[in-house]
Design a protein around this motif. Structure first.
Motif, PDB file in Angstrom:
ATOM      1  N   UNK A 161      71.176  -1.003  27.114  1.00 34.76           N
ATOM      2  CA  UNK A 161      71.864  -1.723  28.194  1.00 34.76           C
ATOM      3  C   UNK A 161      73.358  -1.441  28.074  1.00 34.76           C
ATOM      4  N   UNK A 162      73.820  -0.386  28.761  1.00 30.37           N
ATOM      5  CA  UNK A 162      75.220  -0.006  28.645  1.00 30.37           C
ATOM      6  C   UNK A 162      75.527   0.479  27.245  1.00 30.37           C
ATOM      7  N   UNK A 163      76.480  -0.173  26.601  1.00 30.39           N
ATOM      8  CA  UNK A 163      76.843   0.189  25.234  1.00 30.39           C
ATOM      9  C   UNK A 163      76.111  -0.649  24.187  1.00 30.39           C
ATOM     10  N   UNK A 164      75.207  -1.499  24.658  1.00 29.06           N
ATOM     11  CA  UNK A 164      74.488  -2.372  23.738  1.00 29.06           C
ATOM     12  C   UNK A 164      72.989  -2.319  23.962  1.00 29.06           C
ATOM     13  N   UNK A 165      72.315  -3.373  23.519  1.00 31.21           N
ATOM     14  CA  UNK A 165      70.853  -3.408  23.574  1.00 31.21           C
ATOM     15  C   UNK A 165      70.383  -4.795  23.998  1.00 31.21           C
ATOM     16  N   UNK A 166      69.291  -4.821  24.729  1.00 30.18           N
ATOM     17  CA  UNK A 166      68.637  -6.072  25.086  1.00 30.18           C
ATOM     18  C   UNK A 166      67.330  -6.161  24.310  1.00 30.18           C
ATOM     19  N   UNK A 167      67.153  -7.280  23.648  1.00 28.37           N
ATOM     20  CA  UNK A 167      65.999  -7.441  22.760  1.00 28.37           C
ATOM     21  C   UNK A 167      65.192  -8.659  23.190  1.00 28.37           C
ATOM     22  N   UNK A 168      63.891  -8.475  23.320  1.00 27.01           N
ATOM     23  CA  UNK A 168      62.990  -9.599  23.555  1.00 27.01           C
ATOM     24  C   UNK A 168      62.195  -9.824  22.278  1.00 27.01           C
ATOM     25  N   UNK A 169      62.082 -11.049  21.841  1.00 23.57           N
ATOM     26  CA  UNK A 169      61.403 -11.363  20.581  1.00 23.57           C
ATOM     27  C   UNK A 169      60.205 -12.261  20.850  1.00 23.57           C
ATOM     28  N   UNK A 170      59.028 -11.829  20.380  1.00 22.47           N
ATOM     29  CA  UNK A 170      57.815 -12.624  20.501  1.00 22.47           C
ATOM     30  C   UNK A 170      57.279 -13.055  19.140  1.00 22.47           C
ATOM     31  N   UNK A 171      58.010 -12.684  18.103  1.00 20.03           N
ATOM     32  CA  UNK A 171      57.614 -13.058  16.751  1.00 20.03           C
ATOM     33  C   UNK A 171      58.699 -13.960  16.168  1.00 20.03           C
ATOM     34  N   UNK A 172      58.359 -15.196  15.912  1.00 20.52           N
ATOM     35  CA  UNK A 172      59.343 -16.179  15.464  1.00 20.52           C
ATOM     36  C   UNK A 172      60.018 -15.787  14.153  1.00 20.52           C
ATOM     37  N   UNK A 173      59.374 -14.948  13.373  1.00 21.20           N
ATOM     38  CA  UNK A 173      59.944 -14.550  12.089  1.00 21.20           C
ATOM     39  C   UNK A 173      61.261 -13.787  12.247  1.00 21.20           C
ATOM     40  N   UNK A 174      61.483 -13.212  13.436  1.00 16.95           N
ATOM     41  CA  UNK A 174      62.704 -12.427  13.665  1.00 16.95           C
ATOM     42  C   UNK A 174      63.779 -13.226  14.408  1.00 16.95           C
ATOM     43  N   UNK A 175      63.456 -14.400  14.906  1.00 13.54           N
ATOM     44  CA  UNK A 175      64.361 -15.152  15.777  1.00 13.54           C
ATOM     45  C   UNK A 175      65.661 -15.582  15.095  1.00 13.54           C
ATOM     46  N   UNK A 176      65.575 -16.149  13.912  1.00 20.81           N
ATOM     47  CA  UNK A 176      66.772 -16.694  13.259  1.00 20.81           C
ATOM     48  C   UNK A 176      67.846 -15.623  13.065  1.00 20.81           C
ATOM     49  N   UNK A 177      67.456 -14.461  12.608  1.00 20.96           N
ATOM     50  CA  UNK A 177      68.414 -13.379  12.380  1.00 20.96           C
ATOM     51  C   UNK A 177      69.024 -12.904  13.698  1.00 20.96           C
ATOM     52  N   UNK A 178      68.197 -12.761  14.714  1.00 19.19           N
ATOM     53  CA  UNK A 178      68.706 -12.289  16.006  1.00 19.19           C
ATOM     54  C   UNK A 178      69.664 -13.299  16.623  1.00 19.19           C
ATOM     55  N   UNK A 179      69.401 -14.568  16.444  1.00 15.36           N
ATOM     56  CA  UNK A 179      70.311 -15.603  16.954  1.00 15.36           C
ATOM     57  C   UNK A 179      71.681 -15.512  16.298  1.00 15.36           C
TER      58      UNK A 179
END
Length: 340
Positions: A161-179
């Protein structure tokens, strides 16, 4: 939950994930192509999102992560057998929608086609999938006609997405770090193609009578039986077994599962010197009908996912999609012959 991240933020996330997972994605191997001074895009371990090729289709699929080209199953001596331990880490695989649908096909073959294959299951249980969005069609792909252009069964998705990235998370184990690392939270829907230039029409009511069509004889001479189409395919599962004896002790060694191909000479050899499907056209017939007839009878959906890699790799420029589109005419030919 959706997130917007910079490249730096996603790389920091990958660095953290790498503690528990070996991360694989389509990457460029310079001068690794089939021709001189050409590159090859295939799967390998990556440490940064910058290494992942988002704008081109990989020449080989993700399959070798779940099914190593040569996999040790067990070691043996005169009086003992020890099963191979397998990878120390789990795996995080970046792949496209058609390939993620391919995982479903592999699961069907190795987990649900009779007793589960314990070696495959051991690896599969520790794998997470990152869907790579497709903004445009790929060469020779026909995923839309097979319904594999969209997939929702992933742990994460990543889109440029432009110069960055859009991430969708369906696994709660990855949510805290992405937040912690994201610029902002937002709804994210992975990109997908809605139409392809290559189209396939699979005839209704196809059955084994198509085996009698003359269309297969064309491939007796055109196909050279190299097996490349099988090796790049994300859903082909043929293998052979090899016992490797150690030079210092012939009573000790290891057994390996090694990729093989229904298209190569010798694959169907049986005891006594017999061989099924001696002609290349008969092998082509077997492959096509396995993808679009026998597998569907058992599983309820086609084995092929329409990635188009078989067309990309064929040195004789044989089009698999064209072969599928000829099935209807082949059925009519057989029906006409039966009525005479």
């Amino acid at each position: 939950m959706g997130y917007e991240l910079t490249g730096k933020g996603l790389n920091e996330a990958m660095e953290e994930w790498a503690k528990d997972y070996a991360i694989y994605g389509p990457r460029r191997f310079e001068n690794g192509g089939r021709f001189s001074d050409t590159d090859c895009i295939r799967y390998g371990e990556v440490t940064s999102v910058d290494e992942i090729v988002f704008d081109q289709k990989s020449e080989f699929s993700f399959k070798e992560v779940l099914l190593p080209v040569s996999e040790v199953l067990f070691y043996y001596t005169e009086d003992s057998v020890k099963e191979a331990e397998g990878p120390k880490k789990g795996a995080l695989i970046f792949l496209r929608s058609c390939d993620l649908h391919g995982v479903k096909r592999l699961d069907e073959m190795y987990l649900h086609n009779g007793p589960a294959d314990s070696f495959y299951r051991k690896i599969r249980e520790r794998v997470k999938f990152v869907l790579m969005g497709c903004e445009r069609e790929c060469t020779n792909g026909f995923c839309v006609d097979l319904g594999t252009n969209i997939c929702t069964d992933y742990d994460l998705s990543v889109d440029l997405a432009g110069n960055g990235y859009q991430v969708d998370c369906k696994n709660e184990a990855f949510d805290d770090l992405l937040q912690k690392l994201c610029l902002r939270q937002k709804e994210v829907v992975p990109a997908y193609v809605t139409e392809t230039s290559v189209r396939v029409k699979i005839p209704e009511g196809i059955d084994q009578r198509i085996s009698g069509s003359s269309m297969w004889r064309e491939y007796d001479s055109r196909c050279i039986g190299c097996g490349r189409c099988n090796f790049v395919c994300p859903t082909c599962t043929c293998f052979s077994m090899q016992d490797i004896k150690y030079t210092d002790n012939e009573k000790a060694g290891e057994r390996r599962r090694v990729w093989s191909s229904c298209m190569v000479e010798g694959y169907t050899e049986v005891a006594g010197g017999g061989s099924h499907r001696k002609k290349n056209g008969d092998r082509m017939r077997f492959k096509v009908l396995h993808k679009f007839l026998t597998f569907k009878k058992r599983a309820g959906y086609h084995m092929c996912v329409g990635c188009g890699r078989c067309d990309d790799i064929c040195p004789e420029y044989i089009s698999f999609s064209d072969c599928v589109n000829r099935l209807e005419a082949g059925m009519k030919e057989v029906a006409a012959n039966d009525s005479q």
